[in-house]
Design a protein around this motif. Structure first.
Motif, mmCIF file in Angstrom:
data_model
loop_
_atom_site.group_PDB
_atom_site.id
_atom_site.type_symbol
_atom_site.label_atom_id
_atom_site.label_comp_id
_atom_site.label_asym_id
_atom_site.label_seq_id
_atom_site.Cartn_x
_atom_site.Cartn_y
_atom_site.Cartn_z
ATOM 1 N N THR A 120 0.843 -1.197 0.000
ATOM 2 C CA THR A 120 0.000 0.000 0.000
ATOM 3 C C THR A 120 0.880 1.250 0.000
ATOM 4 O OG1 THR A 120 -1.608 -1.232 1.294
ATOM 5 C CG2 THR A 120 -1.885 1.152 1.261
ATOM 6 N N ARG A 121 1.927 1.224 0.839
ATOM 7 C CA ARG A 121 2.830 2.387 0.922
ATOM 8 C C ARG A 121 3.497 2.639 -0.430
ATOM 9 N NH1 ARG A 121 8.150 3.518 1.739
ATOM 10 N NH2 ARG A 121 8.800 1.343 1.728
ATOM 11 N N LEU A 122 4.041 1.578 -1.028
ATOM 12 C CA LEU A 122 4.736 1.742 -2.321
ATOM 13 C C LEU A 122 3.780 2.231 -3.402
ATOM 14 C CD1 LEU A 122 7.163 -1.229 -3.092
ATOM 15 C CD2 LEU A 122 7.637 1.072 -2.335
ATOM 16 N N THR A 123 2.603 1.593 -3.454
ATOM 17 C CA THR A 123 1.636 1.935 -4.501
ATOM 18 C C THR A 123 1.255 3.405 -4.407
ATOM 19 O OG1 THR A 123 0.796 -0.307 -4.370
ATOM 20 C CG2 THR A 123 -0.605 1.270 -5.470
ATOM 21 N N GLN A 124 1.012 3.853 -3.167
ATOM 22 C CA GLN A 124 0.574 5.244 -2.999
ATOM 23 C C GLN A 124 1.718 6.218 -3.194
ATOM 24 O OE1 GLN A 124 -1.445 5.155 0.773
ATOM 25 N NE2 GLN A 124 -3.261 4.186 -0.102
ATOM 26 N N SER A 125 2.885 5.926 -2.591
ATOM 27 C CA SER A 125 3.968 6.919 -2.654
ATOM 28 C C SER A 125 4.568 6.996 -4.058
ATOM 29 C CB SER A 125 5.048 6.612 -1.616
ATOM 30 O OG SER A 125 5.648 5.377 -1.924
ATOM 31 N N LEU A 126 4.533 5.883 -4.817
ATOM 32 C CA LEU A 126 5.141 5.905 -6.155
ATOM 33 C C LEU A 126 4.102 6.034 -7.266
ATOM 34 C CD1 LEU A 126 7.787 3.034 -5.696
ATOM 35 C CD2 LEU A 126 8.076 5.495 -5.396
ATOM 36 N N GLY A 127 2.816 6.012 -6.903
ATOM 37 C CA GLY A 127 1.763 6.112 -7.916
ATOM 38 C C GLY A 127 1.811 4.946 -8.904
ATOM 39 N N LEU A 128 1.990 3.732 -8.375
ATOM 40 C CA LEU A 128 2.102 2.565 -9.265
ATOM 41 C C LEU A 128 0.711 2.113 -9.732
ATOM 42 C CD1 LEU A 128 4.670 0.402 -7.236
ATOM 43 C CD2 LEU A 128 5.141 2.112 -9.005
ATOM 44 N N SER A 129 0.619 1.733 -10.989
ATOM 45 C CA SER A 129 -0.662 1.273 -11.519
ATOM 46 C C SER A 129 -0.501 -0.155 -12.043
ATOM 47 C CB SER A 129 -1.082 2.232 -12.635
ATOM 48 O OG SER A 129 -2.166 1.698 -13.304
ATOM 49 N N PHE A 130 -1.222 -1.107 -11.414
ATOM 50 C CA PHE A 130 -1.080 -2.513 -11.833
ATOM 51 C C PHE A 130 -2.367 -3.304 -11.557
ATOM 52 C CE2 PHE A 130 0.482 -1.778 -7.608
ATOM 53 C CZ PHE A 130 -0.007 -2.811 -6.838
ATOM 54 N N GLY A 131 -3.499 -2.583 -11.628
ATOM 55 C CA GLY A 131 -4.792 -3.263 -11.466
ATOM 56 C C GLY A 131 -5.066 -3.714 -10.044
ATOM 57 N N LEU A 132 -4.450 -3.053 -9.042
ATOM 58 C CA LEU A 132 -4.690 -3.441 -7.639
ATOM 59 C C LEU A 132 -6.146 -3.161 -7.279
ATOM 60 C CD1 LEU A 132 -3.549 -4.340 -4.858
ATOM 61 C CD2 LEU A 132 -3.104 -1.921 -4.394
ATOM 62 N N ARG A 133 -6.820 -4.172 -6.723
ATOM 63 C CA ARG A 133 -8.236 -4.027 -6.421
ATOM 64 C C ARG A 133 -8.584 -4.912 -5.218
ATOM 65 N NH1 ARG A 133 -13.095 -5.598 -8.802
ATOM 66 N NH2 ARG A 133 -12.305 -7.040 -10.344
ATOM 67 N N THR A 134 -9.370 -4.372 -4.297
ATOM 68 C CA THR A 134 -9.844 -5.204 -3.183
ATOM 69 C C THR A 134 -11.095 -5.933 -3.676
ATOM 70 O OG1 THR A 134 -8.921 -3.594 -1.664
ATOM 71 C CG2 THR A 134 -10.445 -5.191 -0.709
ATOM 72 N N ALA A 135 -10.870 -7.018 -4.390
ATOM 73 C CA ALA A 135 -11.980 -7.734 -5.047
ATOM 74 C C ALA A 135 -12.671 -8.701 -4.093
ATOM 75 C CB ALA A 135 -11.441 -8.499 -6.251
ATOM 76 N N GLY A 136 -12.008 -9.037 -2.965
ATOM 77 C CA GLY A 136 -12.547 -10.074 -2.083
ATOM 78 C C GLY A 136 -12.259 -11.447 -2.675
ATOM 79 N N LYS A 137 -12.121 -12.429 -1.777
ATOM 80 C CA LYS A 137 -11.778 -13.782 -2.259
ATOM 81 C C LYS A 137 -12.814 -14.778 -1.757
ATOM 82 C CE LYS A 137 -7.840 -16.965 -1.771
ATOM 83 N NZ LYS A 137 -7.068 -16.830 -2.993
#
Ligand code: FAD
Length: 420
Positions: A120-137
């Motif tokens: 979460t920290r990396l995604t937010q601080s670096l603005g990474l885009s890779f389809g991250l989604r809380t889809a539930g399992k």
């Protein structure tokens, strides 16, 4: 310090990021011309923070003969009398003891929680885009006995992970893309907080950020040939493009980490566990999968992803012990095709992007994170079925341990000595 990261899969890249962020000069070496090419390329896409049960368990032990004898079984051994597999197999049997399984689950849950925070920290601080989604399992069970066991474990730990126990009808109502009859299911467990993300896209996005740093040097398209030792210490790496010296080296070579360790003079219990995936674009009008789904009986995972801007489904699984064989076996791919038809009603005849990869797997399914017996060499490898899930936490631990910021009690569960 100058630190050389061996391997640019998801483990090497996240490790390189944490070390570079801490101010070290980092060199990344990989044999491929681009990053994230091997086991990290088209995996099951599940960020499975709550489901961390190891492959070695009393239940697997009981099912092993049936699993290995059926041609369609999700697990197969075709390694002949490979001494490396025999050593690994003995340790696997020992890791099936209930006490060992409990230890592994506790260690993996803690590492998964750290990974989630770090991702979460990396995604937010670096603005990474890779389809991250809380889809539930949604994990579906076909056997009443297995469902009852899972139900008991949710009662014991469910509150921690926000898990719900569902009847067969509730499973189908929650996930209308499933083309099953309620009579085919015993029930399911739904964990709303679980995530999905495209690991290859993450590797590509993180590589762009790493390339923007002045303290990161790249040696791609560069095969690692072997270690160069002096006075009991690893001082350099011999590569196809000459020697690379550094103060420390981090071993992140995935399924070939064991062979590198052998060349360094010690045993690293990591064996390749081959798995397969296909990626489909559902036809127009088909119901789109909303959650990630695990079919426990088939040991297959289904993840909602995007391909070329359109909804797609990744189906992954299978665990074959076949040395380092990377042949794409059509019969194994057919297992995934049939699953697409049976569970999702999708005729997987067209472009399905079949893929296989070698999971670097330890006997107890826990990664090995810690200093090796050879001075100067740190190990961050052996993440098996959960390398994408555990990558960011493992990288955090690695950087912190190299900087001596973690106590032994925090890290001993991943030390080499518990597995070797
Ligand atoms: C079918 C399948 C489904 C999976 N599904 C999931 C999932 O849903 N969720 C999850 O969390 N995990 C999943 N995994 C596991 C996860 O993908 C792996 O654990 C993870 O990718 C391992 O990463 P790694 O960086 O250690 O290895 P790799 O990605 O294999 O990277 C190792 C790198 O080392 C380099 N290298 C090796 N030898 C040399 C050499 N001699 N010279 C130079 N470079 C070298 C390679 O080129 C490679 O780039 C799945 C795996 C498979 C196969």
């Amino acid at each position: 310090m100058k630190i050389c990261v061996l391997g640019a899969g998801v483990i090497g890249l996240t490790t390189a990021w944490c070390l570079a962020e801490a101010g070290h000069d980092v060199v990344i070496i990989d044999r491929h011309a681009s990053t994230g090419k091997d086991a990290s390329a088209a995996n099951g896409a599940q960020l499975s923070y709550a489901f961390v049960a190891p492959l070695a368990s009393p239940a697997t032990l009981k099912k092993l003969p049936a699993l290995l004898l059926s041609p369609d079984a999700p697990m197969r051994i075709r390694a002949g009398l490979d001494p490396a597999l025999i050593s690994w197999g003995i340790r696997f049997l020992l890791a099936c003891r209930p006490g060992a399984v409990r230890e592994t689950v506790a260690a993996q849950l803690a590492l998964a929680a750290l990974s989630r925070r770090e991702l979460t920290r990396l995604t937010q601080s670096l603005g990474l885009s890779f389809g991250l989604r809380t889809a539930g399992k949604l994990v579906i069970y076909r056997s009443a006995r297995e469902f009852k066991t899972a139900f008991r474990s949710v009662v014991a730990t469910g509150k921690q992970h926000d898990q719900q126990v569902l009847t067969a009808a509730e499973c189908l109502a929650l996930e209308p893309a499933l083309q099953l009859d309620a009579g085919q299911l015993a029930g399911g467990i739904f964990t709303a907080s679980e995530q999905v993300g495209d690991c290859a896209a993450f590797c590509a996005a993180l590589t762009i950020r790493l390339r923007q740093r002045s303290n990161v040097e790249w040696l791609l398209d560069t095969p690692i040939i072997g270690p160069i030792r002096s006075g009991g210490r690893l001082v350099a790496i011999d590569t196809g493009k000459g020697q690379v010296q550094a103060d420390h080296f981090v071993l992140c070579m995935g399924a070939t980490s064991g062979a590198f360790a052998r060349a360094c003079g010690f045993y690293l219990p990591i064996y390749p566990l081959k798995g397969y995936s296909i990626t489909l674009t559902p036809p127009a009008g088909a119901r789109i999968l909303r959650h990630s789904v695990t079919d426990m009986a088939r040991k297959l995972v289904f993840a909602p992803l995007a391909r070329d801007g359109r909804p797609a489904v990744r189906i992954a699984g299978i665990a074959d012990l076949e040395r380092n064989d990377m042949t794409l076996d059509g019969q194994r791919v057919d297992i995934l095709r049939r699953a697409a038809a049976e569970l999702l009603g999708i005729d997987a005849a067209g472009d399905i992007a079949p893929w296989c990869g070698l999971r670097p797997t330890t006997p107890d399914s826990r990664p090995i994170i810690g200093w090796s017996p050879l001075d100067g060499l740190f190990i961050n490898s052996g993440h098996g079925m959960l390398g994408w899930t555990l990558a960011c936490g493992s990288a955090r631990l690695t950087a912190d341990m190299i900087e001596r910021k973690r106590s032994t009690s925090e890290t001993s569960a991943f030390a080499l000595r518990r597995a070797a």
